[in-house]
Design an enzyme around this catalytic site. Structure first.
Site, PDB file in Angstrom:
ATOM      1  CG  ASP A  13      -1.867   1.152   1.295  1.00 26.34           C
ATOM      2  OD1 ASP A  13      -1.856   1.992   0.369  1.00 26.34           O
ATOM      3  OD2 ASP A  13      -2.626   1.221   2.281  1.00 26.34           O
ATOM      4  CG  ASP A 107      -2.608   3.409  -2.778  1.00 28.15           C
ATOM      5  OD1 ASP A 107      -3.711   2.827  -2.659  1.00 28.15           O
ATOM      6  OD2 ASP A 107      -2.040   3.984  -1.837  1.00 28.15           O
ATOM      7  CD  GLU A 108      -5.214  -1.015  -0.310  1.00 24.94           C
ATOM      8  OE1 GLU A 108      -5.611  -1.944   0.380  1.00 24.94           O
ATOM      9  OE2 GLU A 108      -5.881   0.017  -0.533  1.00 24.94           O
TER      10      GLU A 108
HETATM   11  P1  TTP Z   1      -5.270   5.036   0.543  1.00 27.11           P
HETATM   12  O1  TTP Z   1      -4.226   3.981   0.292  1.00 27.11           O
HETATM   13  O2  TTP Z   1      -6.443   4.672   1.369  1.00 27.11           O
HETATM   14  O3  TTP Z   1      -4.603   6.294   1.257  1.00 27.11           O
HETATM   15  P2  TTP Z   1      -3.178   6.950   1.035  1.00 27.11           P
HETATM   16  O4  TTP Z   1      -2.332   6.176   0.100  1.00 27.11           O
HETATM   17  O5  TTP Z   1      -3.383   8.385   0.668  1.00 27.11           O
HETATM   18  O6  TTP Z   1      -2.574   6.945   2.485  1.00 27.11           O
HETATM   19  P3  TTP Z   1      -2.005   5.713   3.307  1.00 27.11           P
HETATM   20  O7  TTP Z   1      -0.570   6.020   3.530  1.00 27.11           O
HETATM   21  O8  TTP Z   1      -2.784   5.713   4.583  1.00 27.11           O
HETATM   22  O9  TTP Z   1      -2.204   4.486   2.485  1.00 27.11           O
HETATM   23  O10 TTP Z   1      -5.811   5.596  -0.819  1.00 27.11           O
HETATM   24  C1  TTP Z   1      -4.987   5.765  -1.958  1.00 27.11           C
HETATM   25  C2  TTP Z   1      -5.357   6.999  -2.717  1.00 27.11           C
HETATM   26  O11 TTP Z   1      -6.738   6.938  -3.103  1.00 27.11           O
HETATM   27  C3  TTP Z   1      -5.232   8.273  -1.896  1.00 27.11           C
HETATM   28  O12 TTP Z   1      -3.928   8.834  -1.979  1.00 27.11           O
HETATM   29  C4  TTP Z   1      -6.279   9.162  -2.473  1.00 27.11           C
HETATM   30  C5  TTP Z   1      -7.322   8.230  -3.020  1.00 27.11           C
HETATM   31  N1  TTP Z   1      -8.491   8.249  -2.125  1.00 27.11           N
HETATM   32  C6  TTP Z   1      -9.578   9.060  -2.453  1.00 27.11           C
HETATM   33  O13 TTP Z   1      -9.592   9.699  -3.500  1.00 27.11           O
HETATM   34  N2  TTP Z   1     -10.654   9.085  -1.598  1.00 27.11           N
HETATM   35  C7  TTP Z   1     -10.686   8.391  -0.412  1.00 27.11           C
HETATM   36  O14 TTP Z   1     -11.665   8.464   0.341  1.00 27.11           O
HETATM   37  C8  TTP Z   1      -9.554   7.568  -0.081  1.00 27.11           C
HETATM   38  C9  TTP Z   1      -9.534   6.767   1.188  1.00 27.11           C
HETATM   39  C10 TTP Z   1      -8.491   7.532  -0.968  1.00 27.11           C
HETATM   40 MG    MG Z   2      -2.145   4.086   0.314  1.00 20.62          MG
END
Ligand code: TTP
Ligand code: MG
Length: 392
Positions: A13, A107-108
């Site tokens: 992630d 991103d996962e």
């Molecule tokens: P995530 O992997 O949930 O969050 P992140 O990568 O920003 O942070 P983390 O380090 O906690 O993993 O989501 C990936 C991307 O998806 C995030 O950068 C932005 C997008 N996203 C949205 O557009 N809306 C949302 O509600 C969420 C949770 C994520």
């Molecule tokens: Mg993330």
């Protein structure tokens, strides 16, 4: 590669994905609190950089709230195309590390590295190598979880964010799992957690002490799953998306929704999202299934076969709406969760050609809306006519 026997699953992630990309592309943002999203009064934070998180900023928060919490934060607009490009780069790297890569979001992903161990060494070495590769080649950081199954791998990647690598082995499960909050279990959100708390269940350990019949009373058909997850058991294989048996979307409401039309509108949103993913992977759905949770924890699932495999939003919607209406017509109760899945996916459009004229019109509408969504996000488009057309 064997599916039976012990497996090693890796969950990757990316850290603060959108914000990190903005910091990469705009060096003046590095080390600063960054909020990605529309700056306007009705804007929402898509993600906050790690510098902004200690102030309480997070995804899905109204931009106005985030700016109040962190007045120094720099707000930058969303650039979906750029994030898509970086995501493709990430997945091209992941493909080199394992034959089975299951994308979960932009991103996962899950990687089944059971077979890769012979080539690359023990799981931790694989995780380290992947982290190094992402950092050197993409100039971004990821957090990685390694475990015997998907549930634990995803849980592990979250334990040491950002830029962390956490491994959970079989031997760690009984020690660490019981101490964690029940919200670490998939499907237990804040609403369910609050209900459980009222009857004294706060940690996964508390949940483990409930006998299966008691869990059945609490969770209905979900009981077995929660019983197993609480013990760290999860046998779902890592499934590459294109071969996935189904693509689904669902959401849980904060409180039960008593207006069937409201539920239908949300169902339509889900169908649009599902159809978009089906098309993105070049697949066709042979069936559709709708999941409804109502009352306390009763859940039902209704399925139908499509007349012919389809990737058209309107056809999936027609079938999903019929399933919902059939239930709502005689048994409607306020709804807690609504979900839909495209099932029996295949990449073979064969029979579609018979219906060329109709299909191509649907396709044009769908392609146009896919492009708009890619550019402006999901809220940009509502297919107003689709719902009314079938309701009367
Ligand atoms: P995530 O992997 O949930 O969050 P992140 O990568 O920003 O942070 P983390 O380090 O906690 O993993 O989501 C990936 C991307 O998806 C995030 O950068 C932005 C997008 N996203 C949205 O557009 N809306 C949302 O509600 C969420 C949770 C994520
Ligand atoms: Mg993330």
């Amino acid at each position: 590669m064997t599916m039976a026997g012990p497996r090693t699953v890796l969950h990757v992630d990316m850290d603060a994905f959108f914000a990190s990309i903005e910091q990469l592309d705009q060096p003046q943002l590095r080390g600063r609190p960054v909020l990605v999203g529309h700056a306007g009064a009705r804007g929402v934070v898509t993600t906050a950089s790690y510098e902004a998180r200690p102030f309480g900023c997070h995804s899905a928060q109204p931009m106005a709230v985030a700016r109040r919490l962190c007045p120094d934060a720099i707000v930058v607009p969303v650039r979906p195309q750029r994030y898509g490009e970086v995501s493709r780069h990430l997945f091209s790297i992941l493909d080199e590390f394992a034959p089975l890569v299951e994308p979960l979001s932009i991103d996962e992903a899950f990687l089944d590295v059971t077979g890769s161990e012979r080539l690359f060494g023990p799981p931790r070495t694989i995780g380290d190598a992947l982290r190094r590769r992402i950092s050197e080649e993409m100039k971004l950081t990821a957090s990685i979880g390694i475990a015997p199954n998907k549930f634990l791998a995803k849980l592990a990647s979250d334990l040491d964010k950002p830029d962390g690598l956490t491994q959970i082995t079989e031997g760690d499960i009984d020690d660490m799992l019981p101490r964690l909050a029940v919200t670490h279990i998939w499907g237990i959100g804040p609403v369910t957690a609050a209900k459980l708390k009222a009857i004294g269940i706060v940690t996964i350990g508390d949940l483990r002490r409930q006998a299966l019949p008691q869990l059945r009373r609490l969770f209905g058909v979900e009981a077995e799953r929660f019983y197993r997850l609480a013990r760290g058991l999860d046998s779902r294989p890592v499934t590459p998306d294109s071969r996935a048996k189904s693509i689904g979307h669902e959401c849980t409401f904060e409180s039960n929704v008593a207006d069937p039309d409201h539920v239908r509108r949300v169902l339509l949103d889900h169908v649009e999202a599902v159809a978009r993913r089906v098309r993105k992977h070049g697949l066709y759905a042979g069936g559709i299934s709708v999941k409804i949770r109502y009352g306390e924890f009763q859940t039902i699932s209704r399925s139908a076969t499509l007349e012919r495999p389809s990737d058209a939003t309107s056809e999936l919607w027609h079938s999903a709406r019929e399933l919902f209406d059939r239930w709502a017509g005689h048994a409607f109760q306020p709804v807690r969760l609504i979900g839909v899945a495209a099932t029996r996916l295949s990449s073979d459009p064969q029979q579609l050609e018979l219906y060329e004229g109709q299909t191509s019109r649907h396709q044009r509408v769908d392609e146009a809306s896919d492009r708009i969504v890619e550019r402006f996000g999901r809220s940009a488009i509502r297919r107003g006519g689709t719902m009314d057309a079938g309701r009367g």
